[in-house]
Every structure is written in C-alpha cells, then in structure tokens.
Write an enzyme that holds these catalytic residues in place. Structure first.
Site, mmCIF file in Angstrom:
data_model
loop_
_atom_site.group_PDB
_atom_site.id
_atom_site.type_symbol
_atom_site.label_atom_id
_atom_site.label_comp_id
_atom_site.label_asym_id
_atom_site.label_seq_id
_atom_site.Cartn_x
_atom_site.Cartn_y
_atom_site.Cartn_z
ATOM 1 N N HIS A 131 -12.554 -6.276 -41.611
ATOM 2 C CA HIS A 131 -11.361 -7.074 -41.316
ATOM 3 C C HIS A 131 -11.609 -8.360 -40.558
ATOM 4 C CE1 HIS A 131 -10.746 -4.694 -37.275
ATOM 5 N NE2 HIS A 131 -12.018 -5.020 -37.486
ATOM 6 N N HIS A 132 -12.864 -8.653 -40.154
ATOM 7 C CA HIS A 132 -13.118 -9.881 -39.393
ATOM 8 C C HIS A 132 -13.472 -11.086 -40.265
ATOM 9 C CE1 HIS A 132 -12.782 -7.802 -35.650
ATOM 10 N NE2 HIS A 132 -13.848 -7.046 -35.848
ATOM 11 N N ALA A 133 -13.883 -10.863 -41.495
ATOM 12 C CA ALA A 133 -14.297 -11.982 -42.344
ATOM 13 C C ALA A 133 -13.134 -12.961 -42.525
ATOM 14 C CB ALA A 133 -14.772 -11.477 -43.696
ATOM 15 N N HIS A 171 -9.455 -6.400 -32.830
ATOM 16 C CA HIS A 171 -8.314 -7.047 -33.475
ATOM 17 C C HIS A 171 -8.610 -7.338 -34.948
ATOM 18 C CE1 HIS A 171 -5.860 -10.949 -34.079
ATOM 19 N NE2 HIS A 171 -5.057 -9.918 -34.275
ATOM 20 N N ASP A 173 -8.385 -9.703 -36.945
ATOM 21 C CA ASP A 173 -8.126 -11.140 -36.937
ATOM 22 C C ASP A 173 -8.217 -11.783 -38.312
ATOM 23 O OD1 ASP A 173 -10.880 -10.607 -36.911
ATOM 24 O OD2 ASP A 173 -11.383 -12.409 -35.777
#
Length: 391
Positions: A131-133, A171, A173
């Site tokens: 989920h950070h990419a 998070h 993000d």
C-alpha cells in the site's frame, strides 16, 4: 454469484525478494501458503493464479515513466534510479523486480475482477497489500500498489462506490494518494501515529481533496503501545458507521500483520486474536454493506514465523467459510517445515491465548484523559461531519 471463495496464488510471487537481511522475507508467503494447505483450506477455496498485470493496467495508477524506470531497474539493478525510490535501502532493485511486482498486482486485480463479476463472493491475495507504492515512486518495500490497482480496476468495470479499509500498522498512504480526489473511493486507515512511525502521514486532518472528495479519506492515528482492547475500540468506533453511510458496492481490506506485539518494525501491542477479530468484523461488514463482495489483501508483517502465517491463514479460513478455532493445534509437519526453513521454533496453536478479545464500545462513553479516546475523537471530529455524521 457462485459464493465460492478464491485464493489468489502463484508460487512465483515468492520471487518478490529484496535480498538477505531485508525485513520483507518472502518465506512468510511460502509459510502462509503451507499452513493454508496443512489445514486443508485450499480444498475449501478455488486456488487461482491470475496473469501478470500489463502496462495498461499498471497505468491505471502508476505513471508511465515510473513503470519504465521499474523495468529498467529490473533489467539492470545497478542502474536503478533513486529518484523513483528504486535502489534504496527500503526498496533495493533486483533482477526480475518488474515481473514479480506486476504478478502480485495481477493477483489483486484478478481478485477484484472475480468478485465484481460474481465468479467469487470473496477473494484473498495475502501476497498483496503493498500500500505504500506511489503513482510515481516505490516506497516502504512496495513497488506497485496492487491495492490501488484493484480498486482502479473495479472503477473501470463500473463500480461507483468502493471502500478500502487498511489495518496495517503503517498508514495506507499510497492508496489514499491514488484516490485523494476521487469521491467514489472511501479510504479508511487505522495505523500507529505518524509521530512515531513511517511514513509520517495519516493525520486525522487528512480527509481528501477539497470539493466533492472532501471526507473520502479517514485516518485514525493510534498511540504507540495501543493493545487489543484499544485497537478494537478504535476500529468499531469508526469503520462500521462510515461503511453504513457510504454503502460500498465492494469492500477491499488490507490486513498487515505488523500491528502484532512481536513485530520488530512498529510499536503497537495487538495480538493474533485481535487481528482475527478484525478479520471476522470485515467479513461481516462486507455482508452488511457490500452484498458480501470482499477483496482481502495481506500487507506488512515481519514476524515471519510466529505471526504472519497464522494471521493470514485465519483470513483465508474466514473468507472460505471455514473459520479455524483459535485453540486449534498447528500440524507438526508445518512446524517442522518452518523450523527447517528458518531455524525458528514455530507456535503450537492458532492463538496468542487472548480469545475472546473484549473491548469497550464507543457508545459506552468517552474518557477525555485517555490518549486512545482522544485519537478516536480527533478522527470523528475531522471526518464524520464531512459525511453528514455526528462526531
């Protein structure tokens, strides 16, 4: 709709390997798949290997120049361009990086397609949840954002409302950024407070772009040290009410196991049993608000023997309609295999001994001196009125 759950799995996803000593050890995926098999859950689901996400699919979220940079670093890791977050300590470049990252993304996109088209009611890709990419950069062990790509594919197929709930300790993000201006997507992230953990975002005041998308991002920033009762209190004080208002057609959830008290990279104190309780809650919420359409993803988690395989095997069992009782003994064969692979002793049961987990409902009252209640109220005050709800 068949109602049968799908487990997205291709052994090649274990090639997502940043190298010796990196926390994102692919053995966690192989051990999870082995534990799923040890319990016979792969006979309760349809195991599907989806094709790799192609360039046109990747460009639903990622910039073309970034995809080309990943391909170049994949072909020649020494030439990785750090301007794109590649070749860094968190995201070292490796041969074949593009291909395996696109394969993981393909599993999540395939899961979304199966659920939307009615081939399955639930679909799980525990290799996903990266989920950070960002659209134009790798970040936080994540090259392609499979969660955002799955949601983008749902929108492309005609979905008008997709809810994303992220319970990773970090998070979500990248997913928030991908849909910051899109009111069709509601992103909810519960995570350790940005003051104490990467990526230092996810403040309650982050609520979506001004205009139609305002209120489409919701963030619960939990104090370091939050344990089972507080984590569940926060989840139930925020998520169900928002989903009831939003009425998603599909629920996409990310189940990073790094909230656990044994995880080496974060500072929450959540047990496996509380993680299981949230997985059960997400399943129930999908049936209450999204006609059962549920795409469940993995995520972080770096206690690769003690925590990750058990947590995600519970997730597969819940999706398959064959929940594993917490007190269940883990098969000796799997424990022996885990030791042979890692030289770590594996746990003996599918519980941390805290089931059933109890918590105090938000409606029971607010304690103004409690840091957790302050965090929950900050989120409700920031986001709920933007959705027509009382804080």
């Amino acid at each position: 709709m068949s109602g049968r759950a799908q487990l997205m799995w291709d052994p090649a996803v274990a090639g997502y390997d940043f190298g010796t000593g990196h926390p994102m050890d692919p053995v966690r995926l192989e051990l999870t798949r082995g534990l799923v098999s040890a319990f016979g859950l792969d006979r309760e689901v349809e195991v599907v290997a989806a094709k790799r996400a192609g360039d046109s699919t990747l460009r639903l979220v990622h910039r073309e120049d970034y995809v080309e940079a990943v391909k170049a670093a994949s072909a020649d890791p020494e030439a990785a361009d750090q301007a794109y977050g590649l070749g860094t300590v968190d995201d070292p470049a490796f041969a074949g990086m593009h291909e395996v990252s696109a394969l993981i993304a393909g599993q999540s996109v395939g899961a979304a397609e199966a659920v939307w088209r009615g081939d399955a009611l639930h679909a799980v890709n525990f290799a996903g949840g990266l989920h950070h990419a960002m659209p134009g950069a790798a970040s936080g062990f994540c090259v392609y954002n499979d969660a955002a790509l799955a949601i983008a594919r749902l929108l492309e197929l005609g979905a008008e409302r997709v809810a994303y709930v992220d319970v990773d300790v970090h998070h979500g993000d990248g997913v928030q950024a991908a849909f910051w201006e899109d009111p069709r997507v509601l992103t909810i992230s519960l995570h350790e407070h940005p003051r104490t953990l990467f990526p230092q975002t996810g403040w309650p005041e982050e609520t979506g772009a001004d205009g139609a998308a305002e209120g489409s991002a919701v963030n619960v920033a939990l104090p370091a040290g939050t344990g089972d009762a507080g984590w569940l209190r926060a989840f139930h004080a925020v998520v169900p009410e928002l989903l009831a208002e939003f009425r998603p057609q599909v629920l996409v959830t990310q189940h990073g196991a790094d909230t656990h008290f044994e995880d080496p990279l974060a500072h929450l104190a959540v047990s496996l049993d509380a993680q299981r309780a949230v997985q059960v809650a997400c399943h129930e919420l999908a049936h209450q608000h999204a006609d059962g359409r549920w795409v469940a993803l993995g995520g972080g988690g770096y206690a690769v023997v003690d925590v990750v395989p058990r947590s995600w095997t519970h997730l597969v069992g819940i999706a398959a309609g064959r929940e594993i009782a917490p007190e269940t003994v883990i098969p000796d064969g799997w424990r022996q295999d885990a030791y042979a692979r890692t030289r770590q002793l594996a746990p003996q049961r599918m519980t941390d001994g805290r089931w059933p987990v109890s918590y105090r409902e938000w409606e029971a009252g607010y304690d103004p001196a409690d840091r957790l209640d302050q965090a929950i109220l900050a989120t409700r005050k920031a986001a709920f009125p933007l959705r027509g709800l009382l804080p």
